[in-house]
Design a protein around this motif. Sequence first.
Motif, PDB file in Angstrom:
ATOM      1  N   PHE A 259       0.816  -1.230   0.000  1.00 50.07           N
ATOM      2  CA  PHE A 259       0.000   0.000   0.000  1.00 50.07           C
ATOM      3  C   PHE A 259       0.855   1.290   0.000  1.00 50.07           C
ATOM      4  CE2 PHE A 259      -2.435  -3.238   2.405  1.00 50.07           C
ATOM      5  CZ  PHE A 259      -3.415  -3.472   1.449  1.00 50.07           C
ATOM      6  N   ARG A 260       2.014   1.221  -0.642  1.00 47.72           N
ATOM      7  CA  ARG A 260       2.856   2.426  -0.700  1.00 47.72           C
ATOM      8  C   ARG A 260       2.334   3.431  -1.722  1.00 47.72           C
ATOM      9  NH1 ARG A 260       8.334   1.050  -4.103  1.00 47.72           N
ATOM     10  NH2 ARG A 260       7.415  -0.257  -5.718  1.00 47.72           N
ATOM     11  N   TRP A 261       1.647   2.917  -2.767  1.00 49.78           N
ATOM     12  CA  TRP A 261       1.039   3.827  -3.744  1.00 49.78           C
ATOM     13  C   TRP A 261      -0.361   4.184  -3.253  1.00 49.78           C
ATOM     14  CZ3 TRP A 261       4.590   5.507  -6.882  1.00 49.78           C
ATOM     15  CH2 TRP A 261       5.628   4.673  -7.302  1.00 49.78           C
ATOM     16  N   LYS A 262      -0.523   5.405  -2.850  1.00 48.88           N
ATOM     17  CA  LYS A 262      -1.792   5.844  -2.271  1.00 48.88           C
ATOM     18  C   LYS A 262      -2.582   6.674  -3.281  1.00 48.88           C
ATOM     19  CE  LYS A 262      -0.036   5.825   2.445  1.00 48.88           C
ATOM     20  NZ  LYS A 262       1.109   4.987   2.060  1.00 48.88           N
ATOM     21  N   PRO A 263      -3.846   6.344  -3.504  1.00 43.01           N
ATOM     22  CA  PRO A 263      -4.665   7.129  -4.433  1.00 43.01           C
ATOM     23  C   PRO A 263      -4.633   8.611  -4.076  1.00 43.01           C
ATOM     24  CG  PRO A 263      -5.803   5.114  -3.836  1.00 43.01           C
ATOM     25  CD  PRO A 263      -4.575   5.184  -2.969  1.00 43.01           C
ATOM     26  N   GLY A 264      -4.420   9.428  -5.101  1.00 39.50           N
ATOM     27  CA  GLY A 264      -4.302  10.869  -4.900  1.00 39.50           C
ATOM     28  C   GLY A 264      -2.875  11.375  -5.029  1.00 39.50           C
ATOM     29  N   MET A 265      -1.878  10.483  -4.930  1.00 43.63           N
ATOM     30  CA  MET A 265      -0.479  10.888  -5.054  1.00 43.63           C
ATOM     31  C   MET A 265      -0.169  11.332  -6.478  1.00 43.63           C
ATOM     32  SD  MET A 265       1.500   7.863  -2.919  1.00 43.63           S
ATOM     33  CE  MET A 265       3.101   8.447  -3.489  1.00 43.63           C
ATOM     34  N   THR A 266       0.634  12.397  -6.605  1.00 44.07           N
ATOM     35  CA  THR A 266       1.136  12.822  -7.910  1.00 44.07           C
ATOM     36  C   THR A 266       2.409  12.044  -8.220  1.00 44.07           C
ATOM     37  OG1 THR A 266       0.233  15.046  -7.650  1.00 44.07           O
ATOM     38  CG2 THR A 266       1.964  14.772  -9.285  1.00 44.07           C
ATOM     39  N   VAL A 267       2.488  11.527  -9.441  1.00 40.30           N
ATOM     40  CA  VAL A 267       3.647  10.717  -9.838  1.00 40.30           C
ATOM     41  C   VAL A 267       4.140  11.178 -11.209  1.00 40.30           C
ATOM     42  CG1 VAL A 267       3.016   8.685  -8.496  1.00 40.30           C
ATOM     43  CG2 VAL A 267       2.121   8.963 -10.821  1.00 40.30           C
ATOM     44  N   GLU A 268       5.328  10.715 -11.546  1.00 44.00           N
ATOM     45  CA  GLU A 268       5.907  10.965 -12.864  1.00 44.00           C
ATOM     46  C   GLU A 268       6.270   9.631 -13.496  1.00 44.00           C
ATOM     47  OE1 GLU A 268       9.177  13.494 -11.825  1.00 44.00           O
ATOM     48  OE2 GLU A 268       8.038  15.332 -12.231  1.00 44.00           O
ATOM     49  N   GLY A 269       6.278   9.617 -14.812  1.00 41.40           N
ATOM     50  CA  GLY A 269       6.630   8.392 -15.526  1.00 41.40           C
ATOM     51  C   GLY A 269       7.506   8.693 -16.727  1.00 41.40           C
ATOM     52  N   ASP A 270       8.438   7.789 -17.011  1.00 44.40           N
ATOM     53  CA  ASP A 270       9.319   7.909 -18.177  1.00 44.40           C
ATOM     54  C   ASP A 270       9.038   6.734 -19.094  1.00 44.40           C
ATOM     55  OD1 ASP A 270      10.788  10.258 -17.315  1.00 44.40           O
ATOM     56  OD2 ASP A 270      11.697   8.969 -15.802  1.00 44.40           O
ATOM     57  N   VAL A 271       8.406   7.029 -20.233  1.00 47.55           N
ATOM     58  CA  VAL A 271       8.039   5.984 -21.185  1.00 47.55           C
ATOM     59  C   VAL A 271       9.189   5.758 -22.153  1.00 47.55           C
ATOM     60  CG1 VAL A 271       6.366   5.238 -22.896  1.00 47.55           C
ATOM     61  CG2 VAL A 271       5.650   6.713 -21.027  1.00 47.55           C
ATOM     62  N   THR A 272       9.609   4.511 -22.301  1.00 45.02           N
ATOM     63  CA  THR A 272      10.670   4.178 -23.245  1.00 45.02           C
ATOM     64  C   THR A 272      10.077   4.079 -24.640  1.00 45.02           C
ATOM     65  OG1 THR A 272      11.907   2.972 -21.546  1.00 45.02           O
ATOM     66  CG2 THR A 272      12.446   2.507 -23.850  1.00 45.02           C
ATOM     67  N   VAL A 273      10.479   4.999 -25.515  1.00 47.44           N
ATOM     68  CA  VAL A 273       9.927   5.028 -26.879  1.00 47.44           C
ATOM     69  C   VAL A 273      10.926   4.523 -27.917  1.00 47.44           C
ATOM     70  CG1 VAL A 273       8.326   6.894 -26.326  1.00 47.44           C
ATOM     71  CG2 VAL A 273      10.602   7.452 -27.169  1.00 47.44           C
ATOM     72  N   ALA A 274      12.217   4.393 -27.540  1.00 47.50           N
ATOM     73  CA  ALA A 274      13.232   3.883 -28.457  1.00 47.50           C
ATOM     74  C   ALA A 274      14.437   3.437 -27.638  1.00 47.50           C
ATOM     75  CB  ALA A 274      13.653   4.937 -29.473  1.00 47.50           C
ATOM     76  N   THR A 275      15.236   2.516 -28.203  1.00 43.81           N
ATOM     77  CA  THR A 275      16.451   2.041 -27.531  1.00 43.81           C
ATOM     78  C   THR A 275      17.624   2.064 -28.512  1.00 43.81           C
ATOM     79  OG1 THR A 275      15.930  -0.259 -28.065  1.00 43.81           O
ATOM     80  CG2 THR A 275      15.200   0.572 -25.924  1.00 43.81           C
TER      81      THR A 275
END
Length: 353
Positions: A259-275
């Motif tokens: 339960f470390r991810w709590k609804p309402g938290m702001t997060v960031e994500g890095d999507v891998t689009v190329a390698t």
Amino acid sequence: MKKYLMILLSLAFCWVISISPAVFAEGDRTHNHNELTESHDVENHTHEHKYEDESHHDEAEDARGDGHENHEDEHGDHEDEDAKAEISPESAKKMNIVIEAVTPATIEKTVPLTGRITLNRNTKSDVRARFQGIVRDVKVNLGQSVTKGQALAVVEANESLQNYTITSPINGVVLERNTNVGDVTGDKSLFVVADLSNVWAKFHIFPRDDAFVKSGQKIAVHTLEGGEGAIGKLDMLFPTADELTQTQVGIVVLPNPDFRWKPGMTVEGDVTVATTETPIAVKNSALQKMEELGDVIFIKEGNSYLPRPVRVGSKDGSFTEILQGVKPRELYVSEGSFIVKSDIMKSTAEHAH
């Protein structure tokens, strides 16, 4: 006869008188010329002596200048030799200095996204009464964990006047309690129970990134502080745009057993689009900047750690491509490079004093 001799003597005397000034003048000119010649010779001798002195002076200055330049060169070479740190294996271990070999790596090109943790709509349940009636008892409180089949409330049906029990359809947490004893049930939900063992990370994708972000791509999710992180994939992309932000919505399903991810938290994500596969790469933590050298890594040779200037290429969250400066399999400081840099700067400063 005597008269004749007197006339001749008179004429000779007159002739002598007439030529004497010219002779004397010529003598003076000759004497003056000799004096000028002697004076000129003295001046030439003095000038030549002065030129020789200046020439010797210039040669001495050149000699001193050459000596200074040589000294500077020797000093520069000496500084290059001193630009290193001597650290024993025992000290390196205590200072948490980690040594690794230069290896190939996969550099990932990513697109940054911003989002928020929300409830997983597929594991949330709105609990309603089956029959209209009066709530006679409420068994749970807001925020309480419940199991599937656990009693939530007791309702007396209007038609049969019989009590029946409302139970939880899933394991989860009571997130909403919308009833109390004595309330009359209707169409509204009495409880909202959600399974928080997995949640959604809901990201907004701006139009400029639409062409690159696709469903199924790898994504690294982390909090704004960077303390929490997880690797997932874009499980779905909504076909419609968000009305308020005019962005496409992407969903990542995150396991959440603790339960470390709590609804309402702001997060960031890095999507891998190329390698990109690169033959020479080092960890990002290895790179430091040094005055006059620019980007450097520290190469280990025995107990010596030497700064090596490098030219960097592309990078991602873990590795940096090295275009010039190191060879494969060379040993470098992957962790603790700042400690090595500080030690080198300290020893260089002490040598300068």
